[in-house]
Design a protein around this motif. Sequence first.
Motif: not given
Length: 253
Positions: A29-30, A182-184, A177-178, A189-191
């Motif tokens: 996730x993010x 959230x979609x990506x 961007x938020x 995995x987004x950090x």
Amino acid sequence: MSGLHAERLTVQLGKATVLHDVTLAVPSGWTAIVGPNGAGKSTLLRCLAGLLTPRSGEVRLDGRPLARHTPRERAQRIAWLAQQGEATGELSSREVVQLGRLPQLGLFAEPGPRDHAIVQQAMADAECEAWAERRLHELSGGERQRVLLARALAVDAPFLLLDEPTTHLDPPHQVALVRLFQRLARERTVVSVLHDLSLALQADHLVVMQAGRVRAVGPAGDDEVHARLQEVFGHALRIERIGERFVAIPYLD
């Protein structure tokens, strides 16, 4: 063991120890990394990206030490956006974004229809299609930031590491961007390191840091995580729920 893991990282820059025995299993996730200035947020992110070698400890990618992956393997698996991206050069914005395909294609392969489609989608996601033919150094700070974000997206890597991705962006584009993260985060995995706590609170998970140590890791809506977050900022803010979202409000009383 899949995923990205930091195991007992200690980093020294000059005479200063900026990370102290940090262990972190990056959740899917993010994830937003937050904390006061000098907490070690960007240092941790650079270690996770393989851009900084710790004095001790290691980062593991999919169960193998990151150092044992070739540079190309790392570039294929981990996309990186620096806090201050370069602004010179004669390449058009589209050509800059196309550079994101290099880890997948290599230096000599010609991009195919799929590569062009990925580049187009990355520019659409970063909302920078309007200046695709303009040179990077001709753009404003916010425009340039969106092009560099699109380049990172174009790698199409399973791990996306972003150091202050909202730099130079106005509030509408920060919100966009938020929503993008959230979609990506549904498929990779987004950090991200973020200073804006209200934006960070929209992530799936928070990593709260202070003085080179991780003070809390957990869901962004967790009360204990909120307590540690308020603590590391000296109780100069409070976390409140407004509707379905949490926001950070300066405590002025």
